[in-house]
Write a protein that holds these residues in place. Structure first.
Motif, PDB file in Angstrom:
ATOM      1  N   TYR A 113       0.816  -1.210   0.000  1.00 41.91           N
ATOM      2  CA  TYR A 113       0.000   0.000   0.000  1.00 41.91           C
ATOM      3  C   TYR A 113       0.852   1.263   0.000  1.00 41.91           C
ATOM      4  O   TYR A 113       0.551   2.239   0.675  1.00 41.91           O
ATOM      5  N   GLY A 114       1.901   1.268  -0.764  1.00 39.75           N
ATOM      6  CA  GLY A 114       2.755   2.446  -0.880  1.00 39.75           C
ATOM      7  C   GLY A 114       2.053   3.556  -1.631  1.00 39.75           C
ATOM      8  O   GLY A 114       1.041   3.350  -2.303  1.00 39.75           O
ATOM      9  N   ALA A 115       2.572   4.751  -1.518  1.00 40.62           N
ATOM     10  CA  ALA A 115       1.968   5.918  -2.168  1.00 40.62           C
ATOM     11  C   ALA A 115       1.932   5.776  -3.684  1.00 40.62           C
ATOM     12  O   ALA A 115       1.057   6.340  -4.339  1.00 40.62           O
ATOM     13  N   ASP A 116       2.850   5.002  -4.260  1.00 38.62           N
ATOM     14  CA  ASP A 116       2.864   4.836  -5.718  1.00 38.62           C
ATOM     15  C   ASP A 116       1.707   3.966  -6.204  1.00 38.62           C
ATOM     16  O   ASP A 116       1.390   3.951  -7.383  1.00 38.62           O
ATOM     17  N   GLY A 117       1.036   3.245  -5.301  1.00 37.30           N
ATOM     18  CA  GLY A 117      -0.099   2.417  -5.685  1.00 37.30           C
ATOM     19  C   GLY A 117      -1.431   3.125  -5.585  1.00 37.30           C
ATOM     20  O   GLY A 117      -2.449   2.627  -6.051  1.00 37.30           O
ATOM     21  N   ILE A 118      -1.460   4.313  -4.988  1.00 39.18           N
ATOM     22  CA  ILE A 118      -2.709   5.068  -4.830  1.00 39.18           C
ATOM     23  C   ILE A 118      -3.101   5.670  -6.169  1.00 39.18           C
ATOM     24  O   ILE A 118      -2.320   6.364  -6.808  1.00 39.18           O
ATOM     25  N   ILE A 119      -4.338   5.372  -6.596  1.00 36.61           N
ATOM     26  CA  ILE A 119      -4.810   5.930  -7.869  1.00 36.61           C
ATOM     27  C   ILE A 119      -5.965   6.902  -7.687  1.00 36.61           C
ATOM     28  O   ILE A 119      -6.422   7.495  -8.648  1.00 36.61           O
ATOM     29  N   GLY A 120      -6.424   7.068  -6.449  1.00 36.28           N
ATOM     30  CA  GLY A 120      -7.491   8.035  -6.223  1.00 36.28           C
ATOM     31  C   GLY A 120      -7.831   8.183  -4.755  1.00 36.28           C
ATOM     32  O   GLY A 120      -7.611   7.276  -3.959  1.00 36.28           O
ATOM     33  N   LYS A 121      -8.358   9.360  -4.413  1.00 40.49           N
ATOM     34  CA  LYS A 121      -8.837   9.643  -3.057  1.00 40.49           C
ATOM     35  C   LYS A 121     -10.122  10.426  -3.190  1.00 40.49           C
ATOM     36  O   LYS A 121     -10.285  11.213  -4.108  1.00 40.49           O
ATOM     37  N   GLY A 122     -11.014  10.215  -2.265  1.00 45.37           N
ATOM     38  CA  GLY A 122     -12.277  10.936  -2.296  1.00 45.37           C
ATOM     39  C   GLY A 122     -12.955  10.866  -0.956  1.00 45.37           C
ATOM     40  O   GLY A 122     -12.364  10.432   0.037  1.00 45.37           O
ATOM     41  N   PRO A 123     -14.240  11.257  -0.902  1.00 46.43           N
ATOM     42  CA  PRO A 123     -14.958  11.295   0.373  1.00 46.43           C
ATOM     43  C   PRO A 123     -15.180   9.905   0.963  1.00 46.43           C
ATOM     44  O   PRO A 123     -15.393   9.758   2.154  1.00 46.43           O
ATOM     45  N   TYR A 124     -15.120   8.884   0.153  1.00 43.07           N
ATOM     46  CA  TYR A 124     -15.351   7.519   0.618  1.00 43.07           C
ATOM     47  C   TYR A 124     -14.079   6.867   1.137  1.00 43.07           C
ATOM     48  O   TYR A 124     -14.118   5.884   1.856  1.00 43.07           O
ATOM     49  N   GLY A 125     -12.921   7.352   0.756  1.00 38.33           N
ATOM     50  CA  GLY A 125     -11.661   6.768   1.185  1.00 38.33           C
ATOM     51  C   GLY A 125     -10.627   6.792   0.076  1.00 38.33           C
ATOM     52  O   GLY A 125     -10.604   7.706  -0.740  1.00 38.33           O
ATOM     53  N   THR A 126      -9.789   5.764   0.043  1.00 40.40           N
ATOM     54  CA  THR A 126      -8.667   5.700  -0.890  1.00 40.40           C
ATOM     55  C   THR A 126      -8.823   4.514  -1.827  1.00 40.40           C
ATOM     56  O   THR A 126      -9.318   3.457  -1.430  1.00 40.40           O
ATOM     57  N   VAL A 127      -8.372   4.666  -3.071  1.00 40.44           N
ATOM     58  CA  VAL A 127      -8.369   3.578  -4.042  1.00 40.44           C
ATOM     59  C   VAL A 127      -6.920   3.261  -4.381  1.00 40.44           C
ATOM     60  O   VAL A 127      -6.162   4.140  -4.779  1.00 40.44           O
ATOM     61  N   ASP A 128      -6.553   1.997  -4.184  1.00 45.53           N
ATOM     62  CA  ASP A 128      -5.209   1.529  -4.472  1.00 45.53           C
ATOM     63  C   ASP A 128      -5.248   0.540  -5.630  1.00 45.53           C
ATOM     64  O   ASP A 128      -6.244  -0.158  -5.821  1.00 45.53           O
ATOM     65  N   LYS A 129      -4.161   0.483  -6.369  1.00 50.62           N
ATOM     66  CA  LYS A 129      -4.020  -0.487  -7.448  1.00 50.62           C
ATOM     67  C   LYS A 129      -3.245  -1.671  -6.894  1.00 50.62           C
ATOM     68  O   LYS A 129      -2.311  -1.505  -6.110  1.00 50.62           O
ATOM     69  N   GLY A 130      -3.632  -2.885  -7.300  1.00 50.75           N
ATOM     70  CA  GLY A 130      -2.942  -4.076  -6.831  1.00 50.75           C
ATOM     71  C   GLY A 130      -2.920  -5.148  -7.896  1.00 50.75           C
ATOM     72  O   GLY A 130      -3.394  -4.963  -9.017  1.00 50.75           O
ATOM     73  N   ARG A 131      -2.360  -6.276  -7.522  1.00 49.27           N
ATOM     74  CA  ARG A 131      -2.236  -7.394  -8.454  1.00 49.27           C
ATOM     75  C   ARG A 131      -2.481  -8.682  -7.680  1.00 49.27           C
ATOM     76  O   ARG A 131      -1.913  -8.888  -6.610  1.00 49.27           O
ATOM     77  N   LEU A 132      -3.321  -9.554  -8.236  1.00 49.90           N
ATOM     78  CA  LEU A 132      -3.548 -10.863  -7.635  1.00 49.90           C
ATOM     79  C   LEU A 132      -2.413 -11.797  -8.018  1.00 49.90           C
ATOM     80  O   LEU A 132      -1.597 -11.480  -8.882  1.00 49.90           O
ATOM     81  N   GLY A 133      -2.386 -12.977  -7.414  1.00 46.75           N
ATOM     82  CA  GLY A 133      -1.333 -13.944  -7.672  1.00 46.75           C
ATOM     83  C   GLY A 133      -1.221 -14.372  -9.124  1.00 46.75           C
ATOM     84  O   GLY A 133      -0.148 -14.721  -9.603  1.00 46.75           O
ATOM     85  N   ASP A 134      -2.338 -14.335  -9.863  1.00 51.74           N
ATOM     86  CA  ASP A 134      -2.313 -14.714 -11.286  1.00 51.74           C
ATOM     87  C   ASP A 134      -2.062 -13.508 -12.192  1.00 51.74           C
ATOM     88  O   ASP A 134      -2.332 -13.564 -13.379  1.00 51.74           O
ATOM     89  N   ASN A 135      -1.540 -12.425 -11.617  1.00 47.31           N
ATOM     90  CA  ASN A 135      -1.225 -11.175 -12.312  1.00 47.31           C
ATOM     91  C   ASN A 135      -2.449 -10.404 -12.803  1.00 47.31           C
ATOM     92  O   ASN A 135      -2.337  -9.537 -13.647  1.00 47.31           O
ATOM     93  N   THR A 136      -3.619 -10.707 -12.274  1.00 48.04           N
ATOM     94  CA  THR A 136      -4.819  -9.948 -12.581  1.00 48.04           C
ATOM     95  C   THR A 136      -4.747  -8.611 -11.846  1.00 48.04           C
ATOM     96  O   THR A 136      -4.542  -8.576 -10.636  1.00 48.04           O
ATOM     97  N   MET A 137      -4.904  -7.514 -12.582  1.00 47.92           N
ATOM     98  CA  MET A 137      -4.890  -6.189 -11.970  1.00 47.92           C
ATOM     99  C   MET A 137      -6.229  -5.933 -11.272  1.00 47.92           C
ATOM    100  O   MET A 137      -7.283  -6.244 -11.821  1.00 47.92           O
ATOM    101  N   ILE A 138      -6.157  -5.353 -10.071  1.00 47.91           N
ATOM    102  CA  ILE A 138      -7.352  -5.059  -9.287  1.00 47.91           C
ATOM    103  C   ILE A 138      -7.268  -3.652  -8.701  1.00 47.91           C
ATOM    104  O   ILE A 138      -6.203  -3.046  -8.671  1.00 47.91           O
TER     105      ILE A 138
END
Length: 110
Positions: free
Chosen positions: A4-29
């Protein structure tokens, strides 16, 4: 991605934070960390959203893949959509920077 580093944050808003991640099968989430003091005042309101999203299956709606609502910060996991948001595609500034023309009104309605 990077604990959850700052480079993974793709958005912030009134609901909270959106982070970019990757599942074990390399699926982006995308992972939404909800701020319960923000847009969602109760777990019931968030539960209603989860119930609605889990039943939706449409090509123009981002799929809810899972989540965890235990603890102080509920997390929801969505599929990651490349090429920006709908807002990005409608706004000329992003499209002009990418070298593509803005969407026509007819295409926006479609």
């Amino acid at each position: 991605m990077n604990d959850y580093g700052a480079d993974g944050i793709i958005g912030k808003g009134p609901y909270g934070t959106v982070d970019k991640g990757r599942l074990g099968d390399n699926t982006m989430i995308c992972i939404k960390e909800y701020n319960m003091g923000g847009k969602y005042k109760s777990f019931q309101a968030l539960s209603n959203k989860i119930a609605l999203l889990s039943q939706m299956n449409h090509k123009n709606v981002v799929r809810l893949l899972g989540g965890c609502v235990e603890g102080k910060t509920p997390l929801l996991v969505y599929e990651f959509i490349h090429n920006g948001t709908l807002y990005d595609h409608i706004q000329r500034s992003l499209l002009q920077r990418s070298g593509r023309p803005p969407l026509s009104f007819k295409l926006r309605l479609k």
